[in-house]
Design an enzyme around this catalytic site. Structure first.
Site, PDB file in Angstrom:
ATOM      1  N   ASP A   1       0.807  -1.224   0.000  1.00  0.00           N
ATOM      2  CA  ASP A   1       0.000   0.000   0.000  1.00  0.00           C
ATOM      3  C   ASP A   1       0.840   1.274   0.000  1.00  0.00           C
ATOM      4  OD1 ASP A   1      -2.208  -1.697   0.166  1.00  0.00           O
ATOM      5  OD2 ASP A   1      -2.151  -1.695   2.352  1.00  0.00           O
TER       6      ASP A   1
ATOM      7  N   LYS B   1       1.815   2.028  -5.111  1.00  0.00           N
ATOM      8  CA  LYS B   1       2.343   1.444  -6.366  1.00  0.00           C
ATOM      9  C   LYS B   1       1.408   1.721  -7.540  1.00  0.00           C
ATOM     10  CE  LYS B   1       2.366  -2.573  -4.305  1.00  0.00           C
ATOM     11  NZ  LYS B   1       2.069  -2.170  -2.923  1.00  0.00           N
TER      12      LYS B   1
ATOM     13  N   GLY C   1      -4.503  -4.448  -3.719  1.00  0.00           N
ATOM     14  CA  GLY C   1      -5.497  -3.431  -4.049  1.00  0.00           C
ATOM     15  C   GLY C   1      -4.721  -2.194  -4.446  1.00  0.00           C
ATOM     16  N   HIS C   2      -4.690  -1.907  -5.739  1.00  0.00           N
ATOM     17  CA  HIS C   2      -3.890  -0.789  -6.248  1.00  0.00           C
ATOM     18  C   HIS C   2      -4.835   0.307  -6.722  1.00  0.00           C
ATOM     19  CE1 HIS C   2      -0.247  -3.653  -7.090  1.00  0.00           C
ATOM     20  NE2 HIS C   2      -0.667  -3.681  -5.849  1.00  0.00           N
ATOM     21  N   THR C   3      -4.678   1.481  -6.133  1.00  0.00           N
ATOM     22  CA  THR C   3      -5.606   2.571  -6.429  1.00  0.00           C
ATOM     23  C   THR C   3      -5.022   3.503  -7.484  1.00  0.00           C
ATOM     24  OG1 THR C   3      -6.129   2.480  -4.080  1.00  0.00           O
ATOM     25  CG2 THR C   3      -7.053   4.324  -5.319  1.00  0.00           C
TER      26      THR C   3
ATOM     27  N   GLN D   1       1.942  -6.224  -3.066  1.00  0.00           N
ATOM     28  CA  GLN D   1       2.366  -6.291  -1.666  1.00  0.00           C
ATOM     29  C   GLN D   1       3.645  -5.459  -1.467  1.00  0.00           C
ATOM     30  OE1 GLN D   1       1.372  -9.714  -3.143  1.00  0.00           O
ATOM     31  NE2 GLN D   1      -0.524  -8.669  -2.690  1.00  0.00           N
TER      32      GLN D   1
ATOM     33  N   THR E   1       3.032 -12.539   3.049  1.00  0.00           N
ATOM     34  CA  THR E   1       2.160 -13.131   2.048  1.00  0.00           C
ATOM     35  C   THR E   1       2.856 -14.395   1.518  1.00  0.00           C
ATOM     36  OG1 THR E   1       0.764 -12.671   0.130  1.00  0.00           O
ATOM     37  CG2 THR E   1       3.016 -11.747   0.076  1.00  0.00           C
TER      38      THR E   1
ATOM     39  N   THR F   1      -7.408  -1.233   0.880  1.00  0.00           N
ATOM     40  CA  THR F   1      -8.107  -1.136  -0.400  1.00  0.00           C
ATOM     41  C   THR F   1      -8.901  -2.413  -0.665  1.00  0.00           C
ATOM     42  OG1 THR F   1      -6.211   0.142  -1.142  1.00  0.00           O
ATOM     43  CG2 THR F   1      -7.710  -0.573  -2.840  1.00  0.00           C
TER      44      THR F   1
ATOM     45  N   ASP G   1       2.472  14.633   1.725  1.00  0.00           N
ATOM     46  CA  ASP G   1       1.453  15.591   2.168  1.00  0.00           C
ATOM     47  C   ASP G   1       0.838  15.206   3.512  1.00  0.00           C
ATOM     48  OD1 ASP G   1       0.551  13.441   0.342  1.00  0.00           O
ATOM     49  OD2 ASP G   1      -1.457  14.119   0.894  1.00  0.00           O
TER      50      ASP G   1
ATOM     51  N   SER H   1       5.504  12.306  -4.318  1.00  0.00           N
ATOM     52  CA  SER H   1       4.051  12.336  -4.489  1.00  0.00           C
ATOM     53  C   SER H   1       3.426  13.052  -3.304  1.00  0.00           C
ATOM     54  CB  SER H   1       3.545  10.892  -4.604  1.00  0.00           C
ATOM     55  OG  SER H   1       2.135  10.863  -4.569  1.00  0.00           O
ATOM     56  N   VAL H   2       2.524  13.987  -3.608  1.00  0.00           N
ATOM     57  CA  VAL H   2       1.924  14.808  -2.549  1.00  0.00           C
ATOM     58  C   VAL H   2       0.394  14.729  -2.537  1.00  0.00           C
ATOM     59  CG1 VAL H   2       3.878  16.400  -2.323  1.00  0.00           C
ATOM     60  CG2 VAL H   2       2.110  16.856  -4.045  1.00  0.00           C
TER      61      VAL H   2
HETATM   62  P1  GDP Z   1      -0.737   0.220  -3.527  1.00  0.00           P
HETATM   63  O1  GDP Z   1      -1.319  -1.053  -3.017  1.00  0.00           O
HETATM   64  O2  GDP Z   1       0.731   0.322  -3.274  1.00  0.00           O
HETATM   65  O3  GDP Z   1      -1.080   0.492  -4.963  1.00  0.00           O
HETATM   66  O4  GDP Z   1      -1.396   1.389  -2.654  1.00  0.00           O
HETATM   67  P2  GDP Z   1      -2.966   1.552  -2.312  1.00  0.00           P
HETATM   68  O5  GDP Z   1      -3.668   2.020  -3.519  1.00  0.00           O
HETATM   69  O6  GDP Z   1      -3.478   0.333  -1.621  1.00  0.00           O
HETATM   70  O7  GDP Z   1      -2.898   2.646  -1.187  1.00  0.00           O
HETATM   71  C1  GDP Z   1      -2.359   3.912  -1.423  1.00  0.00           C
HETATM   72  C2  GDP Z   1      -3.446   4.955  -1.144  1.00  0.00           C
HETATM   73  O8  GDP Z   1      -2.859   6.226  -1.028  1.00  0.00           O
HETATM   74  C3  GDP Z   1      -4.458   5.068  -2.265  1.00  0.00           C
HETATM   75  O9  GDP Z   1      -5.686   5.421  -1.728  1.00  0.00           O
HETATM   76  C4  GDP Z   1      -3.888   6.201  -3.124  1.00  0.00           C
HETATM   77  O10 GDP Z   1      -4.900   6.874  -3.861  1.00  0.00           O
HETATM   78  C5  GDP Z   1      -3.318   7.101  -2.061  1.00  0.00           C
HETATM   79  N1  GDP Z   1      -2.133   7.874  -2.459  1.00  0.00           N
HETATM   80  C6  GDP Z   1      -1.123   7.527  -3.297  1.00  0.00           C
HETATM   81  N2  GDP Z   1      -0.163   8.466  -3.295  1.00  0.00           N
HETATM   82  C7  GDP Z   1      -0.570   9.423  -2.421  1.00  0.00           C
HETATM   83  C8  GDP Z   1       0.003  10.656  -1.948  1.00  0.00           C
HETATM   84  O11 GDP Z   1       1.107  11.043  -2.325  1.00  0.00           O
HETATM   85  N3  GDP Z   1      -0.714  11.349  -1.014  1.00  0.00           N
HETATM   86  C9  GDP Z   1      -1.925  10.936  -0.563  1.00  0.00           C
HETATM   87  N4  GDP Z   1      -2.550  11.682   0.339  1.00  0.00           N
HETATM   88  N5  GDP Z   1      -2.504   9.797  -0.997  1.00  0.00           N
HETATM   89  C10 GDP Z   1      -1.827   9.041  -1.900  1.00  0.00           C
HETATM   90  P1  IMO Z   2      -0.905  -4.295  -2.137  1.00  0.00           P
HETATM   91  O1  IMO Z   2      -0.469  -4.891  -3.445  1.00  0.00           O
HETATM   92  C1  IMO Z   2      -0.855  -4.629   2.215  1.00  0.00           C
HETATM   93  C2  IMO Z   2      -0.972  -8.671   3.885  1.00  0.00           C
HETATM   94  C3  IMO Z   2      -2.221  -9.103   4.638  1.00  0.00           C
HETATM   95  C4  IMO Z   2      -1.622 -10.050   5.637  1.00  0.00           C
HETATM   96  C5  IMO Z   2      -0.519 -10.729   4.844  1.00  0.00           C
HETATM   97  C6  IMO Z   2      -0.917 -12.091   4.272  1.00  0.00           C
HETATM   98  O2  IMO Z   2      -2.192  -3.564  -2.205  1.00  0.00           O
HETATM   99  O3  IMO Z   2       0.204  -3.499  -1.525  1.00  0.00           O
HETATM  100  P2  IMO Z   2      -2.449 -12.790   2.226  1.00  0.00           P
HETATM  101  O4  IMO Z   2      -3.912 -12.556   1.985  1.00  0.00           O
HETATM  102  O5  IMO Z   2      -1.554 -12.246   1.176  1.00  0.00           O
HETATM  103  O6  IMO Z   2      -2.147 -14.232   2.549  1.00  0.00           O
HETATM  104  O7  IMO Z   2      -2.148 -11.988   3.588  1.00  0.00           O
HETATM  105  O8  IMO Z   2      -0.190  -9.849   3.783  1.00  0.00           O
HETATM  106  N1  IMO Z   2      -1.213  -8.180   2.506  1.00  0.00           N
HETATM  107  C7  IMO Z   2      -1.130  -6.897   2.156  1.00  0.00           C
HETATM  108  N2  IMO Z   2      -0.904  -5.790   2.896  1.00  0.00           N
HETATM  109  N3  IMO Z   2      -0.996  -4.528   0.871  1.00  0.00           N
HETATM  110  C8  IMO Z   2      -1.205  -5.626   0.123  1.00  0.00           C
HETATM  111  O9  IMO Z   2      -1.204  -5.583  -1.231  1.00  0.00           O
HETATM  112  C9  IMO Z   2      -1.309  -6.871   0.759  1.00  0.00           C
HETATM  113  N4  IMO Z   2      -1.531  -8.133   0.328  1.00  0.00           N
HETATM  114  C10 IMO Z   2      -1.446  -8.926   1.408  1.00  0.00           C
HETATM  115  O10 IMO Z   2      -2.844  -7.994   5.245  1.00  0.00           O
HETATM  116  O11 IMO Z   2      -1.012  -9.323   6.673  1.00  0.00           O
HETATM  117 MG    MG Z   3      -2.895  -1.688  -1.767  1.00  0.00          MG
END
Ligand code: GDP
Ligand code: IMO
Ligand code: MG
Length: 421
Positions: free
Chosen positions: A12, A15, A39-41, A221, A236, A296, A330, A410-411
């Site tokens: 999270d 990415k 979960g990639h946003t 992850q 994971t 996410t 930010d 990133s902000v």
């Molecule tokens: P990922 O799994 O690495 O793709 O990350 P996620 O999407 O699960 O979580 C990142 C969250 O932070 C998402 O809701 C993004 O929209 C948000 N985000 C990404 N970059 C920034 C940033 O620079 N500032 C803020 N405030 N939010 C961000």
């Molecule tokens: P992204 O790609 C954050 C964590 C779970 C748990 C551990 C094992 O969005 O960054 P699993 O279901 O993979 O067997 O769970 O890994 N986990 C993540 N934490 N971001 C993720 O993916 C994750 N995918 C798995 O919360 O602790």
């Molecule tokens: Mg994520």
């Protein structure tokens, strides 16, 4: 050019946002490990896309690939394709290729994941998506692959062989044995729909590289959730580090040009496991609320803490980063002082690198230095020079202490809220 992007912390890191930002420069964007635990946003043109399986380059023209090292729940993929279509993004077989050998997540994997977790005395806090059990079947050579569900006879034959064993496993954990043979018709229907998407990912990527095309491998992850090098058992079930992209996509390591680590300006973790700088106080609340730190995929609140340099240093070793994208700067606005963990204290010793074992990491007391914060809202900053002095100092100190260039800052979640340092 072959670029690999991985998460440098516990997932999270942002990415999805960084891959979307870079995608227009790439001809192919490929997922190489994990499944819909990711979960990639991507926030673009006022819309928020939460992607679990489809690579985050989907809003550009790049060819999208799902590699054979991933575990794919076909129902989740169909939902994602439908969600994108509703938003005017057609994911046709010319856009998306799925490797014939991609492991399929079956209903019994999801059931076993949930049942096993409910029985654990010490929980992992998995996403309950069946990830671990699908990988167990890959290693145990009992997997069902993408090519199997696309061929009804093969699929039925394979299931006949596997189902009794799954029935026993489910029964042993107190679950409903019927799950082992459920949803077969649905999987066959989806298999027919996905058949045109089947490809040989390694062949496609190697051919593209030969023609001078640009390939972006999108990790899921984060580094410290890696099955080999992470904070076991709280990890994971796949290898999340950069080297895994080569092995999983079938590309030789000498082809890699860049390895980019996505790293937050603080740290978060969802699920159980050590997090030395965790702040269970108003600082943690600030980071969670301001950073919207809720999962996410599962919606769970993420645990939040100060930036952890020992963990970052290990990440740099494990991935060999050539550059970093620092996200969510930010979110630090309004915190004063900022604390930076530069080492740990454990058993009267000081460390600047994490100990190997999770139990030891959990016992580590962070050693902090205080840095001056800033009050200004920086979410509109368009360049490094635009930032308040203390924010620039924070970035420069991180860069110096990590010894790797911070290429992007990133902000905010939006596309315009990133600049090159
Ligand atoms: P990922 O799994 O690495 O793709 O990350 P996620 O999407 O699960 O979580 C990142 C969250 O932070 C998402 O809701 C993004 O929209 C948000 N985000 C990404 N970059 C920034 C940033 O620079 N500032 C803020 N405030 N939010 C961000
Ligand atoms: P992204 O790609 C954050 C964590 C779970 C748990 C551990 C094992 O969005 O960054 P699993 O279901 O993979 O067997 O769970 O890994 N986990 C993540 N934490 N971001 C993720 O993916 C994750 N995918 C798995 O919360 O602790
Ligand atoms: Mg994520």
């Amino acid at each position: 050019m072959f670029t690999i992007i991985t998460g440098a912390q516990f997932g999270d890191e942002g990415k999805g946002k960084i891959v979307d930002m870079l995608a227009s420069q790439y001809d192919i964007v490929a997922r190489f490990q994990g499944g819909d635990n990711a979960g990639h946003t991507v926030v673009a043109e006022g819309k928020t896309y939460k992607l679990h399986l489809i690579p985050s380059g989907v809003l550009f023209d790049a060819r999208l690939l799902i590699g054979p090292g991933t575990v794919m729940n076909p129902k989740i993929l169909m939902d994602e394709i439908a969600m994108l279509a509703e938003n005017g993004v057609e994911v046709t077989p010319s856009r998306l290729g799925i490797d014939a050998k991609t492991s399929i997540i079956m209903p019994y994997h999801v059931a076993l994941d949930t049942l096993r977790e409910s029985k654990r005395a010490v929980k992992i806090g998995t996403t309950s998506r069946g990830i671990g059990f699908a990988y167990i079947d890959k290693v145990g050579r009992d997997e069902i692959q993408m090519a199997d569900i696309a061929d009804e006879n093969r699929f039925r034959k394979r299931l006949l062989e596997i189902a009794p064993q799954k029935e026993n496993a489910i029964k042993e954990l107190g679950g409903d044995m019927k799950i082992a043979r459920s949803e077969v018709d649905e999987y066959i229907e989806i298999g027919k729909k996905l058949k045109p998407y089947i490809t040989d990912v390694s062949k496609e990527i190697n051919l593209a590289l030969k023609h001078g095309k640009n390939i972006l491998a999108e990790g899921a992850q984060g580094t410290h959730l890696d099955i080999i090098h992470g904070t076991q058992k709280f990890v994971t079930s796949s290898s999340t580090v950069a080297g895994s992209a080569c092995a999983s996509l079938g590309v030789g390591p000498k082809k890699v040009d860049k390895v980019i680590g996505v790293i937050k300006a603080y740290i978060t973790r969802v699920g159980e496991g050590p997090l030395p700088t965790e702040q269970k106080n108003e600082v943690g609340e600030h980071l969670r609320e301001k950073g919207r730190e809720f999962g996410t995929t599962t919606g769970r609140p993420r645990r939040c803490g100060w930036f952890d340099l020992p963990l970052a240093g290990k990440s740099i070793n494990l991935n060999g980063y050539t550059g970093l994208a620092l996200t969510k700067l930010d979110v630090l606005s309004g915190l004063n002082p900022l604390k930076l963990c530069i080492g740990y204290e454990i058993d009267g010793k000081q460390l600047d690198y994490p100990p190997e074992l999770s139990d030891d990491i959990a016992r580590c007391k962070p050693i902090y230095i205080d840095l001056p914060g800033w009050k200004e809202d920086i979410s509109g900053a368009e360049s490094f020079q635009n930032l308040p002095e203390n924010a620039r100092l924070y970035i420069e100190l991180l860069e110096e202490l990590m010894g790797v260039e911070i290429e992007y800052v990133s902000v905010g979640p939006g596309r315009k809220q990133t600049f090159m340092k």
